[in-house]
Scaffold this motif. Structure first.
Motif, PDB file in Angstrom:
ATOM      1  N   VAL A  70       0.875  -1.167   0.000  1.00  0.00           N
ATOM      2  CA  VAL A  70       0.000   0.000   0.000  1.00  0.00           C
ATOM      3  C   VAL A  70       0.915   1.220   0.000  1.00  0.00           C
ATOM      4  CG1 VAL A  70      -1.709   1.310   1.310  1.00  0.00           C
ATOM      5  CG2 VAL A  70      -1.894  -1.187   1.142  1.00  0.00           C
ATOM      6  N   LEU A  71       0.729   2.067  -0.990  1.00  0.00           N
ATOM      7  CA  LEU A  71       1.518   3.292  -1.142  1.00  0.00           C
ATOM      8  C   LEU A  71       0.516   4.423  -1.269  1.00  0.00           C
ATOM      9  CD1 LEU A  71       4.292   4.609  -1.480  1.00  0.00           C
ATOM     10  CD2 LEU A  71       4.150   4.101  -3.931  1.00  0.00           C
ATOM     11  N   THR A  72       0.304   5.127  -0.174  1.00  0.00           N
ATOM     12  CA  THR A  72      -0.793   6.084  -0.100  1.00  0.00           C
ATOM     13  C   THR A  72      -0.383   7.326   0.678  1.00  0.00           C
ATOM     14  OG1 THR A  72      -3.179   6.190   0.348  1.00  0.00           O
ATOM     15  CG2 THR A  72      -1.808   5.051   1.975  1.00  0.00           C
ATOM     16  N   THR A  73      -1.278   8.278   0.754  1.00  0.00           N
ATOM     17  CA  THR A  73      -0.979   9.533   1.462  1.00  0.00           C
ATOM     18  C   THR A  73      -1.438   9.508   2.904  1.00  0.00           C
ATOM     19  OG1 THR A  73      -3.069  10.468   0.689  1.00  0.00           O
ATOM     20  CG2 THR A  73      -1.096  10.929  -0.633  1.00  0.00           C
ATOM     21  N   SER A  74      -2.169   8.505   3.319  1.00  0.00           N
ATOM     22  CA  SER A  74      -2.774   8.475   4.648  1.00  0.00           C
ATOM     23  C   SER A  74      -1.817   7.966   5.725  1.00  0.00           C
ATOM     24  CB  SER A  74      -4.034   7.608   4.639  1.00  0.00           C
ATOM     25  OG  SER A  74      -4.546   7.495   5.953  1.00  0.00           O
ATOM     26  N   THR A  89       0.860  -6.481   2.421  1.00  0.00           N
ATOM     27  CA  THR A  89       2.183  -7.001   2.764  1.00  0.00           C
ATOM     28  C   THR A  89       3.017  -5.919   3.436  1.00  0.00           C
ATOM     29  OG1 THR A  89       2.031  -8.328   0.756  1.00  0.00           O
ATOM     30  CG2 THR A  89       4.169  -8.226   1.823  1.00  0.00           C
ATOM     31  N   SER A  90       2.798  -4.680   3.019  1.00  0.00           N
ATOM     32  CA  SER A  90       3.550  -3.546   3.540  1.00  0.00           C
ATOM     33  C   SER A  90       2.693  -2.290   3.391  1.00  0.00           C
ATOM     34  CB  SER A  90       4.859  -3.395   2.754  1.00  0.00           C
ATOM     35  OG  SER A  90       5.623  -2.310   3.230  1.00  0.00           O
ATOM     36  N   TYR A  91       2.970  -1.276   4.200  1.00  0.00           N
ATOM     37  CA  TYR A  91       2.223  -0.017   4.147  1.00  0.00           C
ATOM     38  C   TYR A  91       3.235   1.118   4.175  1.00  0.00           C
ATOM     39  CZ  TYR A  91      -1.560   3.309   5.148  1.00  0.00           C
ATOM     40  OH  TYR A  91      -2.478   4.342   5.085  1.00  0.00           O
ATOM     41  N   LEU A  92       3.228   1.918   3.128  1.00  0.00           N
ATOM     42  CA  LEU A  92       4.143   3.046   3.033  1.00  0.00           C
ATOM     43  C   LEU A  92       3.369   4.319   2.724  1.00  0.00           C
ATOM     44  CD1 LEU A  92       6.852   1.332   0.799  1.00  0.00           C
ATOM     45  CD2 LEU A  92       7.001   1.752   3.258  1.00  0.00           C
ATOM     46  N   VAL A  93       3.816   5.403   3.323  1.00  0.00           N
ATOM     47  CA  VAL A  93       3.210   6.703   3.052  1.00  0.00           C
ATOM     48  C   VAL A  93       4.040   7.384   1.974  1.00  0.00           C
ATOM     49  CG1 VAL A  93       2.592   8.945   4.019  1.00  0.00           C
ATOM     50  CG2 VAL A  93       2.289   6.860   5.384  1.00  0.00           C
ATOM     51  N   LYS A  94       3.356   7.851   0.929  1.00  0.00           N
ATOM     52  CA  LYS A  94       4.037   8.514  -0.187  1.00  0.00           C
ATOM     53  C   LYS A  94       4.754   9.761   0.299  1.00  0.00           C
ATOM     54  CE  LYS A  94       0.546   7.473  -3.679  1.00  0.00           C
ATOM     55  NZ  LYS A  94      -0.494   8.074  -4.515  1.00  0.00           N
ATOM     56  N   ALA A  98       9.737  14.720  -4.789  1.00  0.00           N
ATOM     57  CA  ALA A  98       9.946  13.842  -5.954  1.00  0.00           C
ATOM     58  C   ALA A  98      11.183  12.968  -5.806  1.00  0.00           C
ATOM     59  CB  ALA A  98      10.022  14.672  -7.228  1.00  0.00           C
ATOM     60  N   GLU A  99      12.262  13.521  -5.288  1.00  0.00           N
ATOM     61  CA  GLU A  99      13.494  12.738  -5.119  1.00  0.00           C
ATOM     62  C   GLU A  99      13.301  11.642  -4.074  1.00  0.00           C
ATOM     63  OE1 GLU A  99      17.183  11.200  -5.719  1.00  0.00           O
ATOM     64  OE2 GLU A  99      16.076  12.595  -6.973  1.00  0.00           O
ATOM     65  N   ALA A 100      12.598  11.950  -2.999  1.00  0.00           N
ATOM     66  CA  ALA A 100      12.320  10.942  -1.969  1.00  0.00           C
ATOM     67  C   ALA A 100      11.429   9.832  -2.533  1.00  0.00           C
ATOM     68  CB  ALA A 100      11.673  11.593  -0.754  1.00  0.00           C
ATOM     69  N   LEU A 101      10.490  10.192  -3.398  1.00  0.00           N
ATOM     70  CA  LEU A 101       9.639   9.187  -4.030  1.00  0.00           C
ATOM     71  C   LEU A 101      10.457   8.297  -4.957  1.00  0.00           C
ATOM     72  CD1 LEU A 101       6.830   7.976  -4.491  1.00  0.00           C
ATOM     73  CD2 LEU A 101       6.485   9.699  -6.284  1.00  0.00           C
ATOM     74  N   ARG A 102      11.370   8.878  -5.722  1.00  0.00           N
ATOM     75  CA  ARG A 102      12.225   8.088  -6.597  1.00  0.00           C
ATOM     76  C   ARG A 102      13.072   7.115  -5.774  1.00  0.00           C
ATOM     77  NH1 ARG A 102      16.878   7.065  -7.827  1.00  0.00           N
ATOM     78  NH2 ARG A 102      17.824   8.709  -6.624  1.00  0.00           N
TER      79      ARG A 102
END
Length: 122
Positions: A70-74, A89-94, A98-102
């Motif tokens: 899960v890759l979301t803003t919440s 399987t995993s939960y990540l906050v976007k 832009a560089e951190a997202l890359r």
């Protein structure tokens, strides 16, 4: 999704992205005969939410072992708990940068697509 496409484009990962614009299209993409190696799932999908997509995905025998990140803003604890309860399987906050997202996408790809040993079929 444009930011995710750009983030993947800025890495050395050789991946084929299949992007769904809403939850219903996600179900269509996931119903394809060949399961994906990894699903990145946003909870905030139009028409059918990410948790509903995840519940459907986990109920499909041919998709049961596909890692779902899960890759979301919440940051909401109820969203995190709900995602894991349904089978994430995993939960990540976007990240907003832009560089951190890359960097996050590069790390995801390195781990899930190169280093991780998936469960064998059958």
């Amino acid at each position: 999704m444009l930011f995710i496409r750009r983030a993947f484009g800025g890495t050395d990962l050789d991946v084929t992205l299949r992007v769904a614009r809403d939850g219903e299209q996600a179900l269509e993409e996931l119903a394809a005969p060949r399961p994906p190696d990894l699903v990145l799932l946003d909870l905030r999908l139009p028409r059918l939410g990410g948790l509903e997509v995840l519940a459907w995905l986990r109920a499909q025998a041919h998709l049961a072992r596909v890692p779902v990140v899960v890759l979301t803003t919440s940051h909401e604890p109820r969203d995190v708990r709900g995602a894991y309860d349904v089978g994430a399987t995993s939960y990540l906050v976007k990240p907003v940068n832009a560089e951190a997202l890359r960097t996050l996408v590069q790390t995801l790809g390195l781990y899930w697509l190169r280093l991780n040993t998936p469960a064998p079929d059958g």
